[in-house]
Write a protein that holds these residues in place. Structure first.
Motif, short mmCIF file in Angstrom:
data_model
loop_
_atom_site.label_atom_id
_atom_site.label_comp_id
_atom_site.label_asym_id
_atom_site.label_seq_id
_atom_site.Cartn_x
_atom_site.Cartn_y
_atom_site.Cartn_z
N MET A 106 -12.93 32.92 3.34
CA MET A 106 -11.75 32.88 4.20
C MET A 106 -10.58 33.58 3.51
O MET A 106 -10.32 33.32 2.34
N LEU A 107 -9.89 34.46 4.22
CA LEU A 107 -8.74 35.18 3.67
C LEU A 107 -7.45 34.67 4.29
O LEU A 107 -7.39 34.37 5.49
N GLU A 108 -6.41 34.59 3.46
CA GLU A 108 -5.08 34.19 3.92
C GLU A 108 -4.06 35.14 3.31
O GLU A 108 -4.12 35.45 2.12
N PHE A 109 -3.13 35.62 4.12
CA PHE A 109 -2.04 36.47 3.67
C PHE A 109 -0.74 35.69 3.83
O PHE A 109 -0.46 35.17 4.93
N ARG A 110 0.06 35.63 2.78
CA ARG A 110 1.33 34.92 2.89
C ARG A 110 2.26 35.25 1.74
O ARG A 110 1.87 35.90 0.75
N GLN A 111 3.49 34.77 1.89
CA GLN A 111 4.49 34.90 0.83
C GLN A 111 4.18 33.90 -0.29
O GLN A 111 3.59 32.85 -0.05
N ALA A 112 4.57 34.27 -1.50
CA ALA A 112 4.34 33.37 -2.64
C ALA A 112 5.17 32.10 -2.51
O ALA A 112 6.23 32.08 -1.86
N LYS A 113 4.67 31.03 -3.12
CA LYS A 113 5.37 29.75 -3.13
C LYS A 113 5.64 29.32 -4.57
O LYS A 113 5.02 29.82 -5.50
N GLU A 138 9.96 37.98 -2.35
CA GLU A 138 9.60 39.40 -2.42
C GLU A 138 8.14 39.61 -2.80
O GLU A 138 7.70 40.76 -2.94
N THR A 139 7.39 38.53 -2.95
CA THR A 139 6.01 38.60 -3.44
C THR A 139 5.03 38.18 -2.35
O THR A 139 5.18 37.12 -1.75
N LEU A 140 4.05 39.03 -2.09
CA LEU A 140 3.01 38.73 -1.11
C LEU A 140 1.69 38.48 -1.83
O LEU A 140 1.38 39.13 -2.83
N LEU A 141 0.91 37.54 -1.29
CA LEU A 141 -0.35 37.16 -1.89
C LEU A 141 -1.48 37.25 -0.86
O LEU A 141 -1.27 37.01 0.33
N LEU A 142 -2.66 37.58 -1.36
CA LEU A 142 -3.90 37.45 -0.59
C LEU A 142 -4.72 36.36 -1.24
O LEU A 142 -5.02 36.45 -2.44
N LEU A 143 -5.07 35.34 -0.49
CA LEU A 143 -5.88 34.24 -1.01
C LEU A 143 -7.30 34.35 -0.44
O LEU A 143 -7.47 34.58 0.77
N HIS A 144 -8.29 34.21 -1.30
CA HIS A 144 -9.69 34.19 -0.90
C HIS A 144 -10.26 32.83 -1.25
O HIS A 144 -10.24 32.42 -2.42
N ALA A 170 -5.21 38.58 -4.90
CA ALA A 170 -4.45 39.82 -5.04
C ALA A 170 -2.97 39.54 -4.80
O ALA A 170 -2.62 38.56 -4.13
N MET A 171 -2.13 40.41 -5.35
CA MET A 171 -0.69 40.20 -5.23
C MET A 171 0.02 41.54 -5.23
O MET A 171 -0.49 42.55 -5.71
N LEU A 172 1.22 41.55 -4.67
CA LEU A 172 2.12 42.69 -4.80
C LEU A 172 3.54 42.22 -4.57
O LEU A 172 3.78 41.17 -3.97
N THR A 173 4.48 43.01 -5.06
CA THR A 173 5.90 42.72 -4.91
C THR A 173 6.55 43.83 -4.10
O THR A 173 6.19 45.01 -4.23
N MET A 174 7.50 43.47 -3.25
CA MET A 174 8.25 44.44 -2.45
C MET A 174 9.71 44.42 -2.90
O MET A 174 10.46 43.50 -2.55
#
Length: 295
Positions: A1-8, A42-48, A54-58
């Motif tokens: 299962m994949l989830e895309f969201r902002q970091a917490k 400013e940080t986005l995460l992909l959770l598996h 995976a992560m990236l910053t904008m």
């Protein structure tokens, strides 16, 4: 299962782990970034399967055109996928998600700085194009000593505040295509420079107010990540910095349109993707300048 969201809050340790494995930076630098520049929003995460994969910053910046038009832009930074999760397309999917978020906001451009030359082709397949260039020049002790000064201006080198640096930077880059930063980003670069044993410097002479961002590589070598002065005082400014920091070797980065007399290598540095239908074209002939990549 994949989830895309902002970091917490409370998720930093896993991000630090991915950073260290993927980029190989020492703990001191990683801790420094998360203490001084990291922001959850400013940080986005992909959770598996509920684990960060995976992560990236904008980073919010602005693209400024030669006609002084400004476009809200995001710099994608620290794009990384845990090795156990690589080769599954996760970084591409996270970048697509980030660009969807940007298109839903007021950001019309996405830029990034590939960490390695081969990544330019990777990002080109994902809609990015070369847009920003630098000239990079290695200078040893003998070359520095032999730099000619046809008209000495007796320029001085001294540390300056992030706000003063940013004012000088924008003035020196006026009428060019370039990336402009907020004062807080310049402040972060100042902290990076000071952490290494150098600083942000003002270069002052008769009717000249230039600037340089410098990081010390080791006791004898420094990296001038950015130097913005007129060509006619460049040689003297280089000598002053080498003298000030007691450096025997310099790596100089300037905009591609400067320092032609010193040779060096002009190379692509940053890439850009236009996210919305706007009246803007970015071409190689413009020799756009990005400067800081916080690399």
């Amino acid at each position: 299962m994949l989830e895309f969201r902002q970091a917490k809050k409370g998720e930093i340790n896993r991000q630090k782990e991915i950073w260290k494995i993927c980029f190989g930076d020492p703990d001191k630098y990683i801790d420094f970034y998360f203490a001084n520049r990291y922001k959850e929003q400013e940080t986005l995460l992909l959770l598996h399967n509920e684990a960060i994969a995976a992560m990236l910053t904008m980073l919010p910046v602005k693209t400024v055109t030669p006609k002084k038009r400004m476009f809200n832009t995001a710099m994608l930074y620290a794009i990384a996928t845990h090795p156990r999760e690589q080769n599954k397309g996760f970084s591409t999917r996270l970048m697509d998600y980030s660009n969807q978020c940007l298109m839903a906001s007021d950001r019309v451009l996405s830029i990034l700085v590939p960490a390695e030359e081969q990544l330019f082709a990777f990002y080109r397949q994902r809609g990015y194009q070369n847009g920003f260039y630098i000239r990079e020049i290695p200078l040893n002790q003998d070359i520095i000593a032999g730099l000619s000064i046809s008209k000495p201006c007796q320029c001085t080198i001294s540390p300056i505040s992030p706000e003063e640096y940013n004012q000088r930077r924008n003035k020196q880059l006026c009428n060019r295509l370039y990336i402009a930063y907020a004062d807080e980003d310049i402040a972060y670069q100042k902290k990076l420079s000071q952490l290494s044993g150098a600083d942000l410097y003002g270069i002052d002479g008769e009717n000249i107010q230039g600037c340089a961002a410098v990081e010390r590589v080791n006791s004898d070598k420094v990296l001038i990540k950015e130097m913005l002065v007129p060509d006619e005082v460049l040689n003297e400014a280089i000598k002053r910095i080498a003298q000030h920091l007691k450096a025997k070797e310099l790596i100089l980065r300037t905009p591609a349109y400067l320092a032609e007399h010193l040779g060096g290598t002009i190379r692509p540095f940053g890439m850009v993707r236009i996210l919305k239908d706007i009246d803007l074209k970015i071409t190689a002939e413009q020799l756009g300048y990005l400067g800081f990549a916080f690399d």
